[in-house]
Design a protein around this motif. Structure first.
Motif, PDB file in Angstrom:
ATOM      1  N   UNK A 155      27.965  18.198  37.340  1.00 41.58           N
ATOM      2  CA  UNK A 155      29.270  17.567  37.579  1.00 41.58           C
ATOM      3  C   UNK A 155      30.348  18.612  37.791  1.00 41.58           C
ATOM      4  N   UNK A 156      30.337  19.644  36.953  1.00 40.33           N
ATOM      5  CA  UNK A 156      31.333  20.705  37.046  1.00 40.33           C
ATOM      6  C   UNK A 156      30.869  21.918  36.244  1.00 40.33           C
ATOM      7  N   UNK A 157      31.613  23.004  36.374  1.00 41.53           N
ATOM      8  CA  UNK A 157      31.296  24.224  35.617  1.00 41.53           C
ATOM      9  C   UNK A 157      32.530  24.639  34.828  1.00 41.53           C
ATOM     10  N   UNK A 158      32.304  25.052  33.588  1.00 43.11           N
ATOM     11  CA  UNK A 158      33.407  25.484  32.725  1.00 43.11           C
ATOM     12  C   UNK A 158      33.159  26.935  32.308  1.00 43.11           C
ATOM     13  N   UNK A 159      34.088  27.806  32.622  1.00 45.79           N
ATOM     14  CA  UNK A 159      33.920  29.211  32.252  1.00 45.79           C
ATOM     15  C   UNK A 159      34.819  30.079  33.103  1.00 45.79           C
ATOM     16  N   UNK A 160      34.674  31.364  32.922  1.00 46.34           N
ATOM     17  CA  UNK A 160      35.479  32.259  33.736  1.00 46.34           C
ATOM     18  C   UNK A 160      34.689  32.691  34.972  1.00 46.34           C
ATOM     19  N   UNK A 161      35.412  33.071  36.025  1.00 42.27           N
ATOM     20  CA  UNK A 161      34.781  33.667  37.191  1.00 42.27           C
ATOM     21  C   UNK A 161      34.465  35.109  36.832  1.00 42.27           C
ATOM     22  N   UNK A 162      33.184  35.436  36.725  1.00 43.92           N
ATOM     23  CA  UNK A 162      32.790  36.748  36.206  1.00 43.92           C
ATOM     24  C   UNK A 162      33.224  37.899  37.121  1.00 43.92           C
ATOM     25  N   UNK A 163      33.242  37.656  38.411  1.00 39.98           N
ATOM     26  CA  UNK A 163      33.710  38.701  39.329  1.00 39.98           C
ATOM     27  C   UNK A 163      35.202  38.960  39.126  1.00 39.98           C
ATOM     28  N   UNK A 164      35.969  37.900  39.004  1.00 41.65           N
ATOM     29  CA  UNK A 164      37.411  38.034  38.766  1.00 41.65           C
ATOM     30  C   UNK A 164      37.669  38.741  37.432  1.00 41.65           C
ATOM     31  N   UNK A 169      39.174  43.976  34.653  1.00 42.17           N
ATOM     32  CA  UNK A 169      38.822  45.168  33.865  1.00 42.17           C
ATOM     33  C   UNK A 169      39.088  46.434  34.667  1.00 42.17           C
ATOM     34  N   UNK A 170      38.700  46.431  35.944  1.00 41.27           N
ATOM     35  CA  UNK A 170      38.942  47.593  36.792  1.00 41.27           C
ATOM     36  C   UNK A 170      40.425  47.923  36.883  1.00 41.27           C
ATOM     37  N   UNK A 200      34.374  45.094  38.272  1.00 38.61           N
ATOM     38  CA  UNK A 200      35.102  46.253  37.744  1.00 38.61           C
ATOM     39  C   UNK A 200      35.005  47.436  38.700  1.00 38.61           C
ATOM     40  N   UNK A 201      33.811  47.625  39.245  1.00 39.67           N
ATOM     41  CA  UNK A 201      33.599  48.735  40.182  1.00 39.67           C
ATOM     42  C   UNK A 201      34.443  48.553  41.438  1.00 39.67           C
ATOM     43  N   UNK A 202      34.644  47.290  41.837  1.00 41.84           N
ATOM     44  CA  UNK A 202      35.385  46.983  43.066  1.00 41.84           C
ATOM     45  C   UNK A 202      36.847  47.400  42.981  1.00 41.84           C
ATOM     46  N   UNK A 203      37.468  47.177  41.816  1.00 39.83           N
ATOM     47  CA  UNK A 203      38.912  47.441  41.707  1.00 39.83           C
ATOM     48  C   UNK A 203      39.234  48.764  41.000  1.00 39.83           C
ATOM     49  N   UNK A 204      38.281  49.317  40.284  1.00 41.50           N
ATOM     50  CA  UNK A 204      38.524  50.555  39.534  1.00 41.50           C
ATOM     51  C   UNK A 204      38.648  51.731  40.504  1.00 41.50           C
ATOM     52  N   UNK A 205      39.715  52.504  40.358  1.00 46.74           N
ATOM     53  CA  UNK A 205      39.921  53.648  41.237  1.00 46.74           C
ATOM     54  C   UNK A 205      39.032  54.835  40.929  1.00 46.74           C
ATOM     55  N   UNK A 206      38.466  54.857  39.714  1.00 51.83           N
ATOM     56  CA  UNK A 206      37.595  55.969  39.325  1.00 51.83           C
ATOM     57  C   UNK A 206      36.135  55.650  39.596  1.00 51.83           C
TER      58      UNK A 206
END
Length: 339
Positions: A155-164, A169-170, A200-206
């Motif tokens: 019916x639906x999903x409840x939780x956070x978008x793990x990629x977001x 974190x990044x 995290x790897x996507x947005x982290x500058x390091x």
């Protein structure tokens, strides 16, 4: 001699009785309604059902391993909603995907009235979830598997978008000036964990490296992180993907003599205390209590009123970055197991 006009007396008496009866009925209705409402509120406050709908049975099946306190918080939310909604709540778990699928099958065979399931390893869950849907059992997915939930018939999903959540974190690591981070994955094959580190790897500058550890063996987790920190002193941040693993990372950091900041996903009482003390840098809260509570409540709403939330999109419960500044205000809730 005065004659008594009996017809007039009867009419007058009748009128008085009618007024009295009307007033009495009005009083009973008003008092009875208030009493019923007061009783309903009192029952809810005392941990009894606040509704009189049938006592449906809902089952939750998660990918939790033994002793994972995160799922205790999820269960606390589910159980409190179950009490309120007059639900018979069942819970089972296995970190082995095949066994988790078998648990779902067993609840389908028992013809429960609703199933809540995590899709950490979605391919292994697909057939069982579809079997439940085909049997007419409403399914809600929580925590992991947002991308597969709708396709499997939930019916639906409840939780956070793990990629977001990973992307957040990044960004936070960048704001803290970190240059080289370690992302510690404690469960092989969990799509949510992979998405967190990838985000995290996507947005982290390091630079961010993944480190796979055996989450069922905490000494091994600590030893693996220690070895990595000893072999690469330039690592200045360690991100664990679950609250119980943050403490192991802190111990590994001490043993290695590293100055890396330890951060973590998820929140509990120990994490809140560590944030306040500055032992941890930040935590990513996805509100597990809310995932359990809302899952039961939404199944009840579907059974009672055919309500569905989300419109085909996940109902998000996070992410929220918690630092030392917020930890004190949330500590009371973490200690009672609801945050």
């Amino acid at each position: 001699m005065t004659r008594v006009r009996t017809g007039g007396v009867r009419a007058a008496v009748g009128a008085v009785l009618a007024v009295a009866l009307t007033a009495a009925l009005a009083g009973c209705s008003s008092t009875g309604g208030k009493r019923a409402e007061d009783a309903r509120k009192a029952a809810a406050a005392q941990g009894r059902a606040a509704v009189n709908t049938p006592r449906w049975t809902f089952a939750m099946v998660t990918h939790s391993g033994d002793g994972d306190t995160f799922w205790d918080i999820v269960q606390n939310g589910a159980k409190q909603a179950a009490v309120k909604d007059n639900i018979n709540f069942l819970y089972a778990h296995s970190d082995e995907a095949q066994q988790q699928a078998q648990l779902i099958d067993s609840y389908v065979a028992k013809k429960v009235d609703g199933i809540i399931v995590t899709l950490a390893k979605p391919d292994a869950m697909k057939a069982s979830v579809e079997k439940a849907v085909k049997a007419g059992i409403p399914v809600i997915t929580v925590n992991s598997g947002a991308d597969q939930s709708k396709a499997f018939g939930a019916l639906t999903h409840i939780g956070q978008d793990e990629t977001v959540a990973g992307e957040a974190v990044g960004d936070e690591l960048d704001q803290r000036g970190r240059k080289k981070a370690l992302c510690v994955l404690h469960e092989q094959g969990n799509v949510g964990h992979e998405q967190r580190c990838a985000g995290a790897k996507k947005t982290f500058g390091g630079e961010l490296q993944n480190l796979y550890v055996d989450g069922t063996n905490m000494p091994d987790v600590q030893a693996s992180i220690l070895a990595k920190l000893q072999s690469d002193p330039s690592i200045d941040a360690v991100v664990t993907l679950g609250a119980p693993f943050a403490d192991a990372a802190v111990q590994a950091k001490k043993s290695a003599g590293s100055k890396a900041e330890v951060d973590t996903f998820d929140l509990n009482a120990k994490v809140a205390t560590a944030l306040e003390a500055g032992t941890l840098g930040f935590a990513v809260d996805q509100q597990p209590y809310l995932q359990g509570y809302e899952a039961v409540d939404l199944l009840w709403l579907y059974r009672y009123n055919a309500d569905v939330l989300g419109g085909g999109k996940p109902v998000l419960t996070g992410p929220q970055i918690i630092t030392k500044d917020q930890a004190g205000a949330l500590k009371e809730y973490t200690e009672r197991g609801t945050r």
